[in-house]
Design a protein around this motif. Structure first.
Motif, mmCIF file in Angstrom:
data_model
loop_
_atom_site.group_PDB
_atom_site.id
_atom_site.type_symbol
_atom_site.label_atom_id
_atom_site.label_comp_id
_atom_site.label_asym_id
_atom_site.label_seq_id
_atom_site.Cartn_x
_atom_site.Cartn_y
_atom_site.Cartn_z
ATOM 1 N N UNK A 165 9.838 -12.521 -3.987
ATOM 2 C CA UNK A 165 8.887 -12.318 -5.613
ATOM 3 C C UNK A 165 9.480 -11.071 -6.038
ATOM 4 N N UNK A 166 10.087 -11.120 -7.432
ATOM 5 C CA UNK A 166 10.711 -10.057 -7.887
ATOM 6 C C UNK A 166 9.902 -8.715 -8.049
ATOM 7 N N UNK A 167 8.695 -8.819 -8.488
ATOM 8 C CA UNK A 167 7.940 -7.653 -8.758
ATOM 9 C C UNK A 167 7.697 -6.968 -7.217
ATOM 10 N N UNK A 168 7.440 -7.799 -6.298
ATOM 11 C CA UNK A 168 7.410 -7.013 -5.168
ATOM 12 C C UNK A 168 8.451 -6.300 -4.744
ATOM 13 N N UNK A 169 9.795 -6.679 -4.792
ATOM 14 C CA UNK A 169 10.866 -5.923 -4.569
ATOM 15 C C UNK A 169 10.937 -4.923 -5.432
ATOM 16 N N UNK A 228 6.312 2.730 -1.051
ATOM 17 C CA UNK A 228 5.175 1.408 -0.462
ATOM 18 C C UNK A 228 5.657 0.722 0.635
ATOM 19 N N UNK A 229 4.570 0.544 1.489
ATOM 20 C CA UNK A 229 4.772 -0.520 2.632
ATOM 21 C C UNK A 229 4.254 -2.066 2.311
ATOM 22 N N UNK A 230 5.124 -2.964 2.611
ATOM 23 C CA UNK A 230 4.713 -4.105 2.620
ATOM 24 C C UNK A 230 3.868 -4.634 3.917
ATOM 25 N N UNK A 231 2.729 -4.982 3.712
ATOM 26 C CA UNK A 231 1.703 -4.821 5.108
ATOM 27 C C UNK A 231 1.619 -6.062 5.544
ATOM 28 N N UNK A 286 0.964 -1.169 0.050
ATOM 29 C CA UNK A 286 -0.119 0.018 -0.094
ATOM 30 C C UNK A 286 0.839 1.165 0.062
ATOM 31 N N UNK A 287 0.631 2.177 -0.853
ATOM 32 C CA UNK A 287 1.412 3.344 -0.964
ATOM 33 C C UNK A 287 1.480 4.199 0.272
ATOM 34 N N UNK A 288 2.575 4.726 0.836
ATOM 35 C CA UNK A 288 2.714 5.445 2.080
ATOM 36 C C UNK A 288 2.040 6.597 1.866
ATOM 37 N N UNK A 289 1.125 6.944 2.744
ATOM 38 C CA UNK A 289 0.424 8.076 3.075
ATOM 39 C C UNK A 289 -0.831 8.121 2.010
ATOM 40 N N UNK A 290 -1.241 6.646 1.873
ATOM 41 C CA UNK A 290 -2.271 6.541 0.755
ATOM 42 C C UNK A 290 -3.579 6.957 1.337
ATOM 43 N N UNK A 293 16.514 -5.983 6.144
ATOM 44 C CA UNK A 293 15.669 -7.049 6.100
ATOM 45 C C UNK A 293 14.408 -6.948 6.587
ATOM 46 N N UNK A 294 13.413 -6.607 6.349
ATOM 47 C CA UNK A 294 12.009 -6.745 7.171
ATOM 48 C C UNK A 294 10.944 -8.167 6.824
ATOM 49 N N UNK A 295 10.612 -8.475 7.742
ATOM 50 C CA UNK A 295 9.763 -9.821 7.515
ATOM 51 C C UNK A 295 8.352 -9.175 8.154
ATOM 52 N N UNK A 296 7.282 -9.777 7.421
ATOM 53 C CA UNK A 296 5.883 -9.497 7.906
ATOM 54 C C UNK A 296 5.116 -10.716 7.626
#
Length: 335
Positions: A223-227, A235-238, A139-143, A265-268
């Motif tokens: 997943x390459x498109x996510x990176x 964007x934030x990975x939520x 989701x875009x930051x400040x969406x 590295x962030x893990x969600x």
């Protein structure tokens, strides 16, 4: 011990001819048939729909051919065919292009609800459960959510660029979300099973690195498109609250994903769907023998598939899932 028990025109399945499925089983198909043996089966050329040649489905299909073709009845053969993924595979089975295929379970469950005459547990059965493919919600930051729709205020507070609280997917109700490829059907399935009334937009190729709206993508991670989206810094990975999701759609599985964000590295936590190797099921049991032989072969060789340095690395996760006795509610071919 091994336990048993990823083409948008596909959304128009309702327009497909039924002529391609007349050989499928009807409601009289049983699940307690005698154990399959090679002598009881007929010679068949089994075409397996997978995915792109660079993808996991195709690679794992090749592994299955290498390990299991010799176990089939009366000189039967396996052909591993490239395809456009889960939706093309379901269509291909209806059109008799494929006798077996790898499909995401959420896609199969979705079409079982929306096209039950064409996709159901009598016409298609599981040969083997495969690996998990994780959901990525970006989701875009400040969406700024769609005004006065669903839980817009909640979304605004969560995506101020600071909050890391897991999101209840109810917060997406009535929102616009982007996707592409097979992930679009997964987004529609999520909307259907959770009653979210999502407005799913197909993001064109030229805008996929910065679509400007929330995006849901399903795929093996990393997943390459996510990176690529994360690398824009916009964007934030939520993280997703899995508990509420599981209550409404038990075939979703708990998962986590890790990506590099600003050098760290962030893990969600998130959810995942399982890929399944499925096959056509026939009234005549001799035509189902090879599917059971395949199931037995994968069962017997799963540890080696996981350990073999030349096979797809996802076999390790398949082994773990089966050790945990993770099973689909879908019907299986008997061992």
């Amino acid at each position: 011990m091994y336990c048993r028990n990823k083409l948008l025109s596909a959304l128009l399945l309702g327009g497909l001819s039924l002529s391609g499925i007349t050989a499928f089983a009807d409601d009289t198909t049983t699940t307690n048939a005698p154990a399959a043996t090679a002598e009881k089966g007929v010679k068949q050329h089994i075409v397996v729909g997978t995915g792109s040649e660079s993808g996991n489905y195709f690679s794992m299909g090749k592994d299955i051919k290498s390990y299991c073709e010799d176990s089939l009845s009366n000189g039967s053969t396996l052909e591993i065919a490239k395809s456009d993924g889960s939706i093309d595979n379901i269509i291909g089975m209806n059109e008799k292009r494929y006798s077996a295929a790898i499909v995401q379970e959420d896609v199969m469950q979705y079409f079982a609800k929306t096209e039950p005459r064409k996709v159901n547990k009598n016409r298609m059965k599981v040969i083997a459960g495969l690996h998990m493919e994780s959901a990525h919600l970006l989701i875009p930051i400040n969406y700024k959510p769609d005004s006065n729709e669903g839980f817009g205020d909640m979304l605004t507070s969560l995506f101020d660029g600071q909050s890391t609280a897991p999101l209840s997917l109810d917060a997406l109700q009535n929102q616009t979300i982007g996707s592409w490829g097979g992930s679009m059907v997964s987004a529609k399935a999520l909307s259907y099973f959770l009653h979210l009334n999502l407005k799913v937009q197909d993001i064109p190729a030229g805008k996929r690195s910065d679509p400007g709206i929330p995006v849901l993508l399903i795929g093996g991670h990393p997943y390459a498109p996510v990176q690529q989206i994360l690398d824009t810094g916009k964007y934030r990975l939520v993280a997703i609250n899995f508990d509420k999701l599981k209550e409404k759609a038990p075939f979703y599985l708990k998962s986590s994903v890790s990506y590099k964000v600003k050098g760290k590295v962030e893990t969600v936590q998130t959810f995942a769907v399982r890929a399944m190797l499925v096959g056509k099921s026939f009234r005549k049991e001799s035509r189902n023998v090879n599917m059971s032989l395949l199931a037995n072969c994968i069962t017997d060789n799963l540890a080696d598939l996981a350990d073999d340095s030349e096979t797809n690395p996802n076999w390790g996760s398949v082994y773990d899932l089966e050790q945990d006795n993770d099973q689909s509610s879908w019907a299986y071919f008997p061992l």
